[in-house]
Scaffold this motif. Structure first.
Motif, PDB file in Angstrom:
ATOM      1  N   ILE A   5       0.841  -1.204   0.000  1.00 36.42           N
ATOM      2  CA  ILE A   5       0.000   0.000   0.000  1.00 36.42           C
ATOM      3  C   ILE A   5       0.867   1.242   0.000  1.00 36.42           C
ATOM      4  CG2 ILE A   5      -1.728   1.297   1.330  1.00 36.42           C
ATOM      5  CD1 ILE A   5      -2.733  -1.367   0.106  1.00 36.42           C
ATOM      6  N   GLU A   6       0.487   2.230  -0.789  1.00 32.79           N
ATOM      7  CA  GLU A   6       1.135   3.534  -0.772  1.00 32.79           C
ATOM      8  C   GLU A   6       0.044   4.594  -0.683  1.00 32.79           C
ATOM      9  OE1 GLU A   6       3.775   6.073  -3.884  1.00 32.79           O
ATOM     10  OE2 GLU A   6       4.527   4.045  -3.428  1.00 32.79           O
ATOM     11  N   LEU A   7       0.150   5.450   0.329  1.00 31.53           N
ATOM     12  CA  LEU A   7      -0.783   6.550   0.510  1.00 31.53           C
ATOM     13  C   LEU A   7      -0.028   7.857   0.366  1.00 31.53           C
ATOM     14  CD1 LEU A   7      -2.781   5.363   3.671  1.00 31.53           C
ATOM     15  CD2 LEU A   7      -3.455   5.161   1.274  1.00 31.53           C
ATOM     16  N   HIS A   8      -0.640   8.817  -0.308  1.00 26.23           N
ATOM     17  CA  HIS A   8      -0.068  10.150  -0.481  1.00 26.23           C
ATOM     18  C   HIS A   8      -0.930  11.136   0.292  1.00 26.23           C
ATOM     19  CE1 HIS A   8       1.983   9.074  -4.572  1.00 26.23           C
ATOM     20  NE2 HIS A   8       2.130   8.129  -3.664  1.00 26.23           N
ATOM     21  N   PHE A   9      -0.301  12.133   0.857  1.00 24.07           N
ATOM     22  CA  PHE A   9      -1.000  13.167   1.618  1.00 24.07           C
ATOM     23  C   PHE A   9      -0.578  14.533   1.117  1.00 24.07           C
ATOM     24  CE2 PHE A   9      -0.940   9.432   4.181  1.00 24.07           C
ATOM     25  CZ  PHE A   9      -2.190   9.414   4.763  1.00 24.07           C
TER      26      PHE A   9
END
Length: 116
Positions: free
Chosen positions: A44-48
Motif C-alpha cells: 500500500i502507498e498513501l499520499h498526503f
C-alpha cells in the motif's frame, strides 16, 4: 491500462499524520516533499497533501484497503489503543467482506476489508 492506485488524502498537520500512520499503523515514510508526504506499508502507498484549513467534520475522504488476516491486524490495532471508528468495529458484511474502519486525525476514513 490501469496498474496501481495511490490515494491522495488531505492533512492539516504533517507531524500528526506521520505520528498516526508511522508510529500507530506501522507505515514507513517513503518521501517528504514539504506539503506532500508519501507513506508505504506492505503493498500500500498513501499520499498526503497539505490542507491546513481543512475542517475535519467536513472531510469525506476515504480509502478501502484489502488485507490478509484481518482479525490479526484488527487485534494488533486494539492492542496499540488505536481508536476504531464508532460504527466501524470488525464485522462481516452482506457483500462478502469482513471489515473494520478507522478515522485518522483529519477524519479520513480508512476501511480495511478481507473477503470472507
Amino acid at each position: 491500462m490501469l496498474t496501481e492506485i495511490h490515494p491522495k488524502l488531505p492533512m492539516r498537520d504533517k507531524t500528526k499524520t506521520i505520528a498516526y500512520y508511522v508510529d500507530g499503523l506501522g507505515f514507513t515514510l517513503l518521501s517528504d516533499y514539504g506539503d506532500n508526504l508519501l507513506l508505504t506499508k506492505d503493498q500500500i502507498e498513501l499520499h498526503f497533501f497539505a490542507f491546513p484549513t481543512l475542517l475535519p467534520d467536513e472531510n469525506y475522504g476515504g480509502v478501502y484497503i484489502r488485507v490478509n488476516d484481518i482479525e490479526k491486524w484488527y487485534e494488533s490495532l486494539l492492542h496499540q489503543n488505536i481508536a476504531i471508528h464508532p460504527n466501524g468495529a470488525l464485522a462481516e458484511k452482506p457483500w462478502g467482506q469482513k471489515e473494520f474502519s478507522l478515522l485518522d486525525p483529519d477524519n479520513n476514513l480508512l476501511t480495511f476489508g478481507e473477503e470472507v
